[in-house]
Design a protein around this motif. Structure first.
Motif, mmCIF file in Angstrom:
data_model
loop_
_atom_site.group_PDB
_atom_site.id
_atom_site.type_symbol
_atom_site.label_atom_id
_atom_site.label_comp_id
_atom_site.label_asym_id
_atom_site.label_seq_id
_atom_site.Cartn_x
_atom_site.Cartn_y
_atom_site.Cartn_z
ATOM 1 N N THR A 140 0.841 -1.196 0.000
ATOM 2 C CA THR A 140 0.000 0.000 0.000
ATOM 3 C C THR A 140 0.874 1.244 0.000
ATOM 4 N N ASN A 193 -3.790 -5.676 0.097
ATOM 5 C CA ASN A 193 -2.794 -4.684 0.493
ATOM 6 C C ASN A 193 -2.018 -5.199 1.698
ATOM 7 N N GLU A 222 0.144 -3.250 3.489
ATOM 8 C CA GLU A 222 0.438 -2.156 4.418
ATOM 9 C C GLU A 222 1.919 -2.130 4.810
#
Length: 339
Positions: free
Chosen positions: A68, A96, A98
């Motif tokens: 992300t 995603n 992160e």
């Protein structure tokens, strides 16, 4: 909800015949096909994608792991992936990460449990780690995209970042700049290393001094450009030009320079990297290195499909070439001829 057995009973045929008509896996006479399709319509029958996938052993679904980021670069690549999946009749499950290694592993487990037909990996946090996605699962065809794990044995789609860095720096030199700096991305990431090496090659070929005071690292986000530029600014005299290793950082530099009363390109010329859509709409519009982002996504899907259909054991590396896009953020310092 109607089942395939209900359709078969209504049409007066076997369930296998219904399956062959719906999946076109065997010739069935026109008369029977018409009866089956009429029963499907009358009963409002919707085939179970899950049941079909269990029978044919594929789900027509790809999984994609993505780091992300606020950088629109990633969104433009994903758009290319999604469009190609749609064109080829595949679904895409996007996860995603992160930037978190544990979350990446959890997402990967989920995708493989859902029996995706293939994986697309674009996760920079995998770099430098021991990565075995199939330690607890059956291997599936995998393509590593730009910003993915470097050492993982799979097909790879890469940007020629070294050449892009070379092109950016070469353009500044051709515009008469000799005092040039470089704001890199995180140097534990391969693209950042390669773009810096392209900068160094262009400077050395031109016989120009590489001033370490004019080199700083950011995080490939706008704030990274701001922090890296402030670091160079606080060291003293500025160069006349900077190669900033992605557009998001370049926008952070332009904003920060403007706050300090430094005009771009009159006082400081800038070349970015990526050619995100925003690059031509900022002031001044950004000279940058274009990455074929949609083609990167489409090529990744095509390569994954080729891997699945050909069942080839060998891995291939496809390198996409960047190009220079000239806009308004570089001042030409070359003397002009006067009469």
């Amino acid at each position: 909800m109607a089942t395939i057995k209900d359709v078969a009973k209504y049409a007066g045929v076997s369930t296998s015949t219904v399956s062959h008509v719906l999946n076109k896996t065997r010739f069935v006479s026109e008369d029977i096909s018409v009866r089956v399709m009429a029963a499907v319509e009358e009963l409002n029958y919707a085939p179970s994608a899950l049941a079909r996938s269990l029978k044919v052993n594929h789900t027509r679904t790809f999984g994609m792991l993505l780091t992300t980021s606020t950088n629109p670069f990633f969104g433009e690549v994903v758009k290319g992936v999604e469009r190609r999946c749609y064109q080829q009749g595949y679904n895409l499950i996007l996860c995603n990460t992160e930037g978190d290694l544990d979350r990446m592993h959890d997402n990967l487990d989920t995708l493989l449990q859902k029996r995706v037909d293939g994986l697309l990996l674009m996760c920079s946090e995998m770099e430098g780690s021991v990565f075995d996605p199939f330690s607890r699962h059956q291997p599936v065809p995998t393509v590593v995209m730009d910003w993915g794990p470097v050492d993982f044995p799979s097909d790879k789609i890469q940007d020629n970042s070294h050449h892009g860095g070379y092109l950016a720096t070469r353009h500044l030199i051709e515009q008469g700049h000799t005092r040039i700096g470089c704001l890199t991305g995180p140097l534990d990431k391969l693209p950042a290393q390669q773009r810096l090496s392209g900068f160094i090659q262009a400077m050395e070929e031109a016989g120009l001094e590489i001033n370490k005071q004019w080199i700083a690292s950011g995080n490939f986000e706008c704030e990274g450009g701001e922090l890296a530029f402030n670091e160079v600014f606080e060291r003293g005299e500025l160069p006349t030009a900077l190669f900033v290793c992605n557009d998001m950082m370049a926008m952070g530099v332009i904003n920060t320079a403007n706050k300090k009363g430094i005009k771009v390109p009159e006082d400081l010329s800038i070349v970015g990297y990526d050619d995100i859509k925003l690059a031509k709409y900022i002031t001044p519009s950004l000279t940058t290195i274009h990455q074929p982002k949609h083609r990167l996504g489409q090529q990744a899907v095509d390569t994954l499909l080729d891997k699945i259909h050909s069942k080839r054991a060998t891995n291939t590396v496809i390198q996409l070439e960047p190009t220079l896009v000239v806009r308004d953020s570089v001042l030409n310092l070359n003397p002009t001829d006067t009469i």
